[in-house]
Design a protein around this motif. Sequence first.
Motif, short mmCIF file in Angstrom:
data_model
loop_
_atom_site.label_atom_id
_atom_site.label_comp_id
_atom_site.label_asym_id
_atom_site.label_seq_id
_atom_site.Cartn_x
_atom_site.Cartn_y
_atom_site.Cartn_z
N UNK A 118 -37.53 -0.60 44.46
CA UNK A 118 -38.03 -1.36 45.60
C UNK A 118 -36.89 -1.81 46.51
N UNK A 119 -35.79 -2.23 45.91
CA UNK A 119 -34.65 -2.70 46.68
C UNK A 119 -34.01 -1.57 47.48
N UNK A 120 -33.85 -0.41 46.85
CA UNK A 120 -33.24 0.74 47.53
C UNK A 120 -34.14 1.23 48.65
N UNK A 121 -35.44 1.23 48.42
CA UNK A 121 -36.37 1.69 49.45
C UNK A 121 -36.29 0.80 50.70
N UNK A 122 -36.10 -0.50 50.51
CA UNK A 122 -35.97 -1.40 51.66
C UNK A 122 -34.64 -1.18 52.38
N UNK A 123 -33.58 -0.95 51.59
CA UNK A 123 -32.25 -0.81 52.19
C UNK A 123 -32.05 0.56 52.85
N UNK A 124 -32.69 1.59 52.29
CA UNK A 124 -32.50 2.96 52.80
C UNK A 124 -33.86 3.56 53.16
N UNK A 125 -34.55 3.04 54.16
CA UNK A 125 -35.92 3.50 54.45
C UNK A 125 -36.02 4.98 54.77
N UNK A 126 -34.98 5.57 55.34
CA UNK A 126 -35.06 7.00 55.68
C UNK A 126 -35.07 7.89 54.43
N UNK A 127 -34.63 7.32 53.29
CA UNK A 127 -34.61 8.09 52.05
C UNK A 127 -35.71 7.63 51.08
N UNK A 128 -36.62 6.77 51.53
CA UNK A 128 -37.61 6.18 50.63
C UNK A 128 -38.45 7.23 49.90
N UNK A 129 -38.82 8.30 50.60
CA UNK A 129 -39.66 9.32 49.97
C UNK A 129 -38.88 10.18 48.97
N UNK A 130 -37.58 10.07 48.96
CA UNK A 130 -36.78 10.87 48.02
C UNK A 130 -36.43 10.09 46.74
N UNK A 131 -36.85 8.83 46.68
CA UNK A 131 -36.51 8.00 45.51
C UNK A 131 -37.44 8.34 44.35
N UNK A 132 -36.84 8.55 43.19
CA UNK A 132 -37.59 8.86 41.96
C UNK A 132 -37.11 7.91 40.87
N UNK A 133 -38.06 7.25 40.21
CA UNK A 133 -37.68 6.39 39.07
C UNK A 133 -37.71 7.21 37.79
N UNK A 152 -31.02 15.53 47.91
CA UNK A 152 -32.42 15.89 47.71
C UNK A 152 -33.23 14.77 47.08
N UNK A 153 -32.61 14.02 46.17
CA UNK A 153 -33.30 12.96 45.47
C UNK A 153 -32.34 11.80 45.19
N UNK A 154 -32.90 10.59 45.15
CA UNK A 154 -32.17 9.41 44.68
C UNK A 154 -32.89 8.92 43.43
N UNK A 155 -32.18 8.91 42.30
CA UNK A 155 -32.77 8.48 41.03
C UNK A 155 -32.42 7.01 40.79
N UNK A 156 -33.43 6.24 40.39
CA UNK A 156 -33.20 4.84 40.01
C UNK A 156 -33.77 4.63 38.61
N UNK A 157 -33.17 3.72 37.80
CA UNK A 157 -33.64 3.54 36.42
C UNK A 157 -34.64 2.40 36.25
N UNK A 158 -35.05 1.73 37.35
CA UNK A 158 -35.93 0.58 37.21
C UNK A 158 -36.70 0.35 38.50
N UNK A 159 -37.91 -0.21 38.38
CA UNK A 159 -38.74 -0.50 39.55
C UNK A 159 -38.08 -1.53 40.45
N UNK A 160 -37.41 -2.52 39.86
CA UNK A 160 -36.70 -3.52 40.65
C UNK A 160 -35.71 -2.86 41.60
N UNK A 161 -34.98 -1.88 41.08
CA UNK A 161 -33.98 -1.18 41.89
C UNK A 161 -34.66 -0.26 42.89
#
Length: 374
Positions: A159-174, A148-157
């Motif tokens: 941005x990197x995850x969004x580029x690598x996993x574009x299909x999950x970009x809208x599920x990323x939450x910092x 349902x969600x991918x949690x990241x602890x930093x903006x650097x991460x």
Amino acid sequence: MQQDLLDEQEDSETAVLRRSVRPALILSQRNIHEHTTFVRHLLVGLADESIPAALICPPGQNLESVTPAPAAVFTHPPVALPLMERIGIERLAGQLEKFKPTVLHCLCESRAGLARRLARTMDLPYVLMINAPAQRLRQLSISGQHCARIIVPAETIRASVARALPRFAERIVQINIGAFVETDTICFTDPARLPSIVVSHPLHRVSDFEHFFEAIKSLRTDGREFMVAIMGTGPAEYHIRKLLVSLGLSDIVTIVPVLDPWRSVVVAGDIFVQPQPLQRFSVFLLEAMAVGTAVAACWGGVDDLIIPNETAVVFEPDSEPSIRQALKQLLDEHDFARRLATMAQEHIRAHYSVSAMVAATLKVYLEAQQQYQR
């Protein structure tokens, strides 16, 4: 009046939903040994909200420092052997049924496969935490249906995850990892005490320390007196100790394992050094800033905590002159070092609150449950 009633009804519904949350946290060995304070703060925060939590941990781990609050603990895989994590999912799911989890929270990308298989077996949503920039993320096993969600602890991460996993970009939450900030700084508070430098870095490669040791030797040759403690373990420890002997530094540099609680080592230092670019978010660096040490950090990795001359002095990777200049400034200019430590504490207090971390994580759990039930 009608709006007040609607607000009260909404608050009541939210309270009911909160009481329904029962997360099961999937931990890696790294979470237990390096992210101890983060896991403990999360568990205590959930307990304060009267939310029960379960832990799924690798076998043979000491959890005393991680679980100050009561938690149901499950072990997987049954035996600590390669490829065993794929075995025994049904057994683990059967054990977890007694806890009745409503959402799974995988705290380390190294256990993403387990989270996916367990979520599918138990028909549950899960939340995946990714603590490092995208390197091999395309190889991660992530369920489009259950994650349902991918949690990241930093903006650097993020941005990197969004580029690598574009299909999950809208599920990323910092969600910033929270830390408790000390009232005072500890940097150079005792003029009679020999200045001390603390380093936290795995002992995987001698090359990670060579330029730092050269800078230390140069500062010592110039007549400065100080002690250095390196906290870490790894296959290069023997050769790092040999290098210290050959440089004549073994009398002022001590190597210790990652101690429990390791914050007790950090608070013994005036200066905290991050000798190499950060390849993942560092809870060690976060805690060093929170307790009030002056930070000297290498630029070029996950640098969200590192604001030059505001939260840290910055040096270039593998540059002895740059490292030496950064340390020289902190050792010689105590007032500057203390101001730097104070500004870092203010930054952590403003942006890395434990209560904000717990509230944001709980919101993610609720959203995961609600979306999956639709």
